[in-house]
Design an enzyme around this catalytic site. Structure first.
Site, PDB file in Angstrom:
ATOM      1  N   GLU B  71       0.849  -1.188   0.000  1.00 41.28           N
ATOM      2  CA  GLU B  71       0.000   0.000   0.000  1.00 41.28           C
ATOM      3  C   GLU B  71       0.889   1.245   0.000  1.00 41.28           C
ATOM      4  O   GLU B  71       1.179   1.818   1.039  1.00 41.28           O
ATOM      5  CB  GLU B  71      -0.935   0.007   1.225  1.00 41.28           C
ATOM      6  CG  GLU B  71      -2.277  -0.671   1.002  1.00 41.28           C
ATOM      7  CD  GLU B  71      -2.220  -2.172   1.279  1.00 41.28           C
ATOM      8  OE1 GLU B  71      -1.148  -2.663   1.685  1.00 41.28           O
ATOM      9  OE2 GLU B  71      -3.262  -2.842   1.080  1.00 41.28           O
ATOM     10  N   SER B  72       1.352   1.626  -1.198  1.00 41.85           N
ATOM     11  CA  SER B  72       2.124   2.868  -1.426  1.00 41.85           C
ATOM     12  C   SER B  72       3.633   2.752  -1.147  1.00 41.85           C
ATOM     13  O   SER B  72       4.237   1.785  -1.608  1.00 41.85           O
ATOM     14  CB  SER B  72       1.469   4.063  -0.737  1.00 41.85           C
ATOM     15  OG  SER B  72       0.119   4.161  -1.151  1.00 41.85           O
ATOM     16  N   CYS B  86      -1.844   3.854   1.763  1.00 44.78           N
ATOM     17  CA  CYS B  86      -3.257   4.031   1.417  1.00 44.78           C
ATOM     18  C   CYS B  86      -4.084   2.887   1.999  1.00 44.78           C
ATOM     19  O   CYS B  86      -3.653   2.191   2.907  1.00 44.78           O
ATOM     20  CB  CYS B  86      -3.401   4.126  -0.098  1.00 44.78           C
ATOM     21  SG  CYS B  86      -2.789   2.655  -0.938  1.00 44.78           S
ATOM     22  N   SER B 238       1.922   1.536  -8.648  1.00 45.63           N
ATOM     23  CA  SER B 238       2.765   2.338  -7.762  1.00 45.63           C
ATOM     24  C   SER B 238       4.115   2.549  -8.410  1.00 45.63           C
ATOM     25  O   SER B 238       4.613   1.638  -9.086  1.00 45.63           O
ATOM     26  CB  SER B 238       3.016   1.608  -6.433  1.00 45.63           C
ATOM     27  OG  SER B 238       1.899   1.726  -5.595  1.00 45.63           O
ATOM     28  N   HIS B 259       0.998   6.984  -7.123  1.00 43.99           N
ATOM     29  CA  HIS B 259       0.161   5.827  -6.767  1.00 43.99           C
ATOM     30  C   HIS B 259      -1.198   5.981  -7.423  1.00 43.99           C
ATOM     31  O   HIS B 259      -1.779   7.064  -7.377  1.00 43.99           O
ATOM     32  CB  HIS B 259       0.029   5.717  -5.254  1.00 43.99           C
ATOM     33  CG  HIS B 259       1.360   5.549  -4.599  1.00 43.99           C
ATOM     34  ND1 HIS B 259       2.056   4.369  -4.647  1.00 43.99           N
ATOM     35  CD2 HIS B 259       2.151   6.433  -3.949  1.00 43.99           C
ATOM     36  CE1 HIS B 259       3.228   4.533  -4.036  1.00 43.99           C
ATOM     37  NE2 HIS B 259       3.304   5.774  -3.611  1.00 43.99           N
TER      38      HIS B 259
END
Lengths: 349, 349
Positions: B71-72, B86, B238, B259
């Site tokens: 996540e990012s 995120c 990403s 992203h």
């Protein structure tokens, strides 16, 4: 600024005001024949009942009707309505009846601009619905003004200032001039005030408001004002000033207003004026010297036609102002207005 | 940007990131021998478990370790730690263990500056504690940083951006230079993106990340970057970029990161870089042309030594920028930094 209330067994009075300012117009932008001052006094009194306060004094000039209220002030001019109330008043509850009265008695069918603002309360828990939380206030305002925008300037978790604004977009009011007159407002909200100065605003030290006004030097902050002042029993002070009609065109219709909650545990003083000035430094300095606060918040609104537009806000971008150090400064554009917010603390705090 | 999660039966992914940036120092201000990159990889991995994500790729240059996360992203340099996550990640929960690791492995005993920021979530109800409400996040941060200040820029009841900042006052860290190096950050957060462009970031349209990066023109936004990109299955993208060490001194240690959550119902793209520039207009225009958003938020931080200080923000004070109309603009001073926030919508919206 009224005498201390005992609420839920707490000896406390919230000096921080809720400030509502509405500019009215008509659907075709022609408002020559409309006038808010045609709303009958009895109607204004019934409006104040909804707000939980009452009219206690009145003064006027050609441009403006100025009312001292049991909790702060109301100013009614041709198309601008200002209601500033402290304590546990509920000004947002009067919005719907006010809009109806503006149409029925004054001939105004549209809100051109609306501003609702306040500093964070010291004791929000003592407020009543819908004023216990800014989110509550915003929820109510959003039901009436679907395009409204809510802002928080300053630190949300320390000292801050909330603003809700409704400025219909041009396509909603196609013929609206943009802007059609110079306008500016300076507000100074002070806390932790000098106890010696605050004691002036008690019946113990002064017989009446006139004495308190003179002793504190309030009449010298902005000269040439017709002053309507009130000293509460046992303490608390309010004053409205409207310009004498000997002033320049630019200053016609100007007002100032000061409200004082002197109790040491929750002292609060507010100052507000719409007087135009190419520099607010002198007025701000006068106010600070008069009241000597520990902390203060300043806000300046000015539109593109205002003489204060360029220079009045410079002072707020100083890291230091006399004995006070700036902690926060923010700038914001709202329709035709520039807004500057700044928060200062006495140094060292 | 990771593949859609099914949470409580809802097919939704929150692209909006929580962004944490911490600058470390030592109690005497001398941090020559300290380095965050000495924290062992296994320790960073355990930190990411607390945040509810994991490391999936890594690239570095002499100044910066750049991690792509599930996540990012995370960027670790000598004394600056950046974590951007995120989805339903919980970055604030890793603060206490991170501060311990910075002391134990890297030799840093003090936080010099801390910034936690995010756009308002589209679905705050799907977040987990303490990220369901900014008040919750502030309450947690206030327990760790008693002098921290929380701000909300933009309209609280529409699109806005939250910032918590902790910048110990000079008396807390007496020997601290003020500021000691140029620094700036540009962030662009975009929603309502062009569905045709978004379809590039799916396994259906592109075989791998390299293809998506080229096809969208991401490699041309800022040239001379070592790119580490990742295309998620079935969709999401990403990338981290770090400057090749052939650049000028000024650009050494610079990063960019993008992203992408491409799903039409909740499309979101974020762009961030700390590359110095005397005008961000070209980069902003490149980003807007690359992704064609319906709405976007821009924030620019720059300190007094930054070459972006004076001119980079001018573009944000334009009423109109290409096809986009500005709805909000705010400016704020935070310690050594100037911060500008602006929000734009496609016209007519």
């Amino acid at each position: 600024m009224a005498a201390t209330e005992v609420l839920n067994g707490v000896n406390y009075f919230e000096g921080v005001e809720k400030l509502l300012e509405i500019w009215f117009t008509t659907s075709d932008g022609n408002h020559k024949s409309a006038d808010l001052r045609r709303i009958p006094r009895a109607k204004l009194e019934s409006l104040m009942k909804i707000v939980r306060c009452e009219i206690i004094s009145f003064v006027k000039n050609e441009q403006i009707d100025a009312y001292v209220l049991s909790e702060s002030s109301m100013f009614v001019s041709k198309r601008r309505f200002i209601l500033k109330t402290c304590g546990t008043t509920t000004p947002l509850l009067c919005l719907e009846p006010l809009l109806l009265m503006a149409e029925q008695y004054a001939g105004f069918t549209e809100v051109e601009d609306l501003y609702y603002s306040r500093k964070n309360f010291k004791r929000p828990d003592l407020q009543v619905m819908p004023h216990q939380h800014f989110d509550q206030e915003v929820a109510l305002l959003d039901t009436l003004f679907p395009d409204g925008a809510a802002y928080c300037l300053g630190a949300v978790n320390r000292d801050c200032w909330y603003l809700y604004t409704f400025n219909p977009l041009p396509h909603r009011l196609p013929t609206l001039p943009n802007p059609d007159e110079p306008d500016q407002t300076l507000e100074i909200m002070m806390t932790d005030l000098d106890p010696e100065i605050m004691s002036i605003f008690t019946k113990e030290e002064c017989l009446n408001a006139t004495e308190a006004t003179k002793k504190a030097g309030i009449d010298k902050i902005i000269p040439n004002m017709i002053i309507d002042d009130f000293l509460f029993d046992p303490c608390g002070y309010s004053m409205n000033g409207v310009t004498k009609n000997i002033c320049s065109d630019l200053e016609d219709g100007c007002y100032m207003t000061i409200h004082i909650t002197p109790e040491p545990d929750f002292s609060y003083v507010s100052f507000e004026t719409n007087i135009p000035s190419s520099s607010y430094k002198e007025i701000i300095t006068n106010v600070l010297e008069t009241f000597n606060p520990g902390k203060f918040t300043v806000t300046v609104f000015s539109n593109q036609l205002s003489p204060t537009k360029d220079t009045s806000k410079e002072v707020l971008f100083l890291n230091q102002l006399g004995d006070w150090q700036r902690r926060d400064v923010q700038q914001c554009s709202i329709k035709n207005y520039d807004l500057v917010y700044a928060f200062f603390c006495r140094f060292p705090s």
